[in-house]
Write an enzyme that holds these catalytic residues in place. Structure first.
Site, short mmCIF file in Angstrom:
data_model
loop_
_atom_site.label_atom_id
_atom_site.label_comp_id
_atom_site.label_asym_id
_atom_site.label_seq_id
_atom_site.Cartn_x
_atom_site.Cartn_y
_atom_site.Cartn_z
CG ASP A 14 -1.78 1.16 1.08
OD1 ASP A 14 -2.35 1.41 0.22
OD2 ASP A 14 -2.07 1.69 2.37
CG ASP A 16 -0.80 7.76 2.36
OD1 ASP A 16 0.21 8.28 3.16
OD2 ASP A 16 -2.08 8.42 2.70
#
Length: 73
Positions: A14, A16
């Site tokens: 992922d 962020d």
């Protein structure tokens, strides 16, 4: 239950909070990803930021020192 002879076939990251936070690369992220590239372990980046095209996200990552291709996102 894990299988002892099963190999990792790839990794999802992922973006962020894992690769960058508040517009800056997380310390060690670029080096870790480079190690995976050298070892030939495939990975892809995931995000729920769908307002930006993948090419824009890849360019932002590159600006942070994390080489990325749009097809990896």
């Amino acid at each position: 239950m894990s299988e002892p002879n099963r190999r990792v076939e790839g990794i999802l990251f992922d973006l962020d909070g894992t690769v960058y936070q508040e517009g800056r690369a997380i310390p060690g992220a670029a080096e870790a990803l480079e190690t995976l590239r050298r070892r030939g372990l495939p990975f892809r980046f995931t995000t729920n930021t769908t307002r930006r095209p993948r090419a824009v996200l890849a360019a932002r990552l590159s600006e942070m020192g994390i080489p990325a291709r749009p097809e990896e996102i």
